[in-house]
Design an enzyme around this catalytic site. Structure first.
Site, mmCIF file in Angstrom:
data_model
loop_
_atom_site.group_PDB
_atom_site.id
_atom_site.type_symbol
_atom_site.label_atom_id
_atom_site.label_comp_id
_atom_site.label_asym_id
_atom_site.label_seq_id
_atom_site.Cartn_x
_atom_site.Cartn_y
_atom_site.Cartn_z
ATOM 1 N N LYS A 33 0.840 -1.208 0.000
ATOM 2 C CA LYS A 33 0.000 0.000 0.000
ATOM 3 C C LYS A 33 0.875 1.259 0.000
ATOM 4 O O LYS A 33 2.077 1.179 0.290
ATOM 5 C CB LYS A 33 -0.913 -0.018 1.231
ATOM 6 C CG LYS A 33 -0.145 -0.024 2.553
ATOM 7 C CD LYS A 33 -1.055 -0.351 3.739
ATOM 8 C CE LYS A 33 -0.275 -0.364 5.037
ATOM 9 N NZ LYS A 33 -1.064 -0.928 6.145
ATOM 10 N N TYR A 253 17.479 29.481 8.963
ATOM 11 C CA TYR A 253 16.290 30.149 9.503
ATOM 12 C C TYR A 253 16.273 30.110 11.018
ATOM 13 O O TYR A 253 16.545 29.078 11.623
ATOM 14 C CB TYR A 253 15.020 29.478 8.974
ATOM 15 C CG TYR A 253 14.776 29.733 7.508
ATOM 16 C CD1 TYR A 253 14.560 31.027 7.032
ATOM 17 C CD2 TYR A 253 14.761 28.672 6.604
ATOM 18 C CE1 TYR A 253 14.337 31.254 5.688
ATOM 19 C CE2 TYR A 253 14.525 28.887 5.256
ATOM 20 C CZ TYR A 253 14.314 30.185 4.805
ATOM 21 O OH TYR A 253 14.090 30.406 3.480
HETATM 22 C C1 LIG Z 1 -0.231 -1.948 6.772
HETATM 23 C C2 LIG Z 1 -0.775 -3.240 7.245
HETATM 24 C C3 LIG Z 1 0.072 -4.350 7.449
HETATM 25 C C4 LIG Z 1 1.583 -4.254 7.366
HETATM 26 O O1 LIG Z 1 2.084 -3.702 8.549
HETATM 27 P P1 LIG Z 1 3.667 -3.581 8.822
HETATM 28 O O2 LIG Z 1 3.753 -3.067 10.197
HETATM 29 O O3 LIG Z 1 4.194 -2.614 7.814
HETATM 30 O O4 LIG Z 1 4.226 -4.943 8.630
HETATM 31 C C5 LIG Z 1 -0.514 -5.555 7.769
HETATM 32 N N1 LIG Z 1 -1.862 -5.669 7.906
HETATM 33 C C6 LIG Z 1 -2.688 -4.625 7.751
HETATM 34 C C7 LIG Z 1 -4.164 -4.808 7.937
HETATM 35 C C8 LIG Z 1 -2.186 -3.378 7.420
HETATM 36 O O5 LIG Z 1 -3.020 -2.337 7.284
#
Ligand SMILES: *Cc1c(COP(=O)(O)O)cnc(C)c1O
Length: 355
Positions: A33, A253
């Site tokens: 994702k 800054y």
């Molecule tokens: C993002 C997500 C994962 C992966 O999590 P990590 O901590 O990056 O391994 C797994 N399951 C769900 C439902 C997620 O939303």
């Protein structure tokens, strides 16, 4: 030459191998994702040749992968939330997560004529998405009665505190999941990266690694190298200027940092406009020509400044902000965030190179 995110696809495959070794009896759903956590989801999806399945958060992400010709099974972790997304999911052969009762109503009213593979998500303590444990059996039966439901749906849950190996809630979540799961003759999936590493009893049929694939540790206070994982993204740039400043000269800054003596200060082409965290404080390490130097003064949009005392370097030298030789976890901790956010935050101004 401006900033570059150098993506090491061999490291990605190495991490996949480590994950297989950690959970040899489980199938792997690689979580890609958010543009594969900022690594570029098409190159990442293509590099994961022998992964069992891919997972994204949104229907639109799944559609993009399909349209680009990715033919692996894809699960949409947030499922659909309107009728149009059901049609898109079917058209693009995406599997979906059912986590709210209203999704069943949507399915009943739009009566899709093709089958949809569904996973049922149970809320065991995260209290974000998921059907409550006491409604799970009822929801499962309703799902089974739908013509479009391709059986058996998988059963999944998500942990709130798996990254903290001493937190009591993970055991409670596992217990509740097991109580619910004994009523379902189906696949089980619970483990994110933290659970894969710290809670082997959660591996079950499908594991869902995200961050560990990209070579960062999800466990509090630990580095990926502890788990033999290799960083996939190395964020690089160059030294644009080396200024010989005088004692008392203040930098950038707000003039928040002033030279305690006559000294060289380097200017690097990298700022929050590239995704470097603006809140990284003085002292956050940077690798200049392989040597650790502390950041000094504020992070600007296009530049950061570093203390070059005792460092052998010249204009044009390579600088590593995180990745090879400098764990993203360390930078994240210094800036009060997590590696996930650093990776996702790299902006489109940064050039991506795949090796
Ligand atoms: C993002 C997500 C994962 C992966 O999590 P990590 O901590 O990056 O391994 C797994 N399951 C769900 C439902 C997620 O939303």
């Amino acid at each position: 030459m401006g900033p570059v995110a150098s993506i090491n696809l061999a490291a990605l495959r190495h991490n996949q191998t480590i994950i297989r070794q950690l959970a040899p009896r489980s199938k792997i759903m690689a979580v890609i994702k958010a543009d594969a956590y900022g690594h570029g989801f098409l190159p990442v999806a293509r590099a994961l040749q022998d992964i069992d399945m891919l997972a994204v958060a949104r229907v639109s992400e799944g559609c993009q992968l399909r349209d680009a010709g990715i033919d692996k099974p894809i699960l949409v972790l947030e499922g659909f939330s309107e009728a149009d997304e059901i049609r898109q999911a079917i058209e693009h052969q995406l599997e979906v997560v059912i986590h709210q009762a209203y999704q069943l109503d949507l399915l009943q009213s739009c009566k899709p004529d093709s089958e949809l593979v569904m996973w049922l998500k149970v809320d065991t303590g995260m209290h974000r998405l998921g059907i409550s444990a006491d409604r799970a059996v009822d929801t499962y039966k309703k799902l089974q009665s739908l013509e479009c439901c391709k059986l058996p749906p998988g059963l999944m849950t998500h942990f709130a505190n798996a990254d903290d190996i001493h937190h009591p809630s993970t055991k409670q979540q596992i217990q509740l999941f097991d109580q619910v799961a004994k009523n379902f003759p189906t696949y089980q999936s619970m483990a994110n990266s933290a659970a894969i590493l710290a809670w082997p009893e959660t591996h079950r049929d499908w594991i869902r690694p995200g961050i560990m694939l990209y070579g960062a540790s999800p466990l509090l206070g630990l580095k990926a190298s502890t788990h033999q994982l290799e960083p996939v993204m190395t964020l690089k740039s160059r030294l644009m200027a080396v200024n010989a400043l005088k004692e008392g000269d203040c930098i950038g800054y707000g003039s928040t940092w002033c030279c305690p003596e006559d000294m060289p200060v380097g200017v690097i082409a990298m700022g929050y406009g590239d995704g470097y965290p603006r809140h990284a404080p003085t002292g956050t390490p940077v690798l200049v020509n392989g040597q650790r130097c502390p950041l000094v003064g504020r992070v600007s949009m296009d530049m950061i400044t570093v203390d070059l005392r005792g460092v052998d370097t010249e204009v044009g030298d390579e600088v590593i902000l995180w990745g090879d030789g400098l764990p993203a976890e360390e930078i994240a901790e210094s800036a009060g965030t997590i590696s996930y956010e650093l990776f996702c935050g790299v902006t489109s101004r940064v050039r991506y190179e795949y090796r």
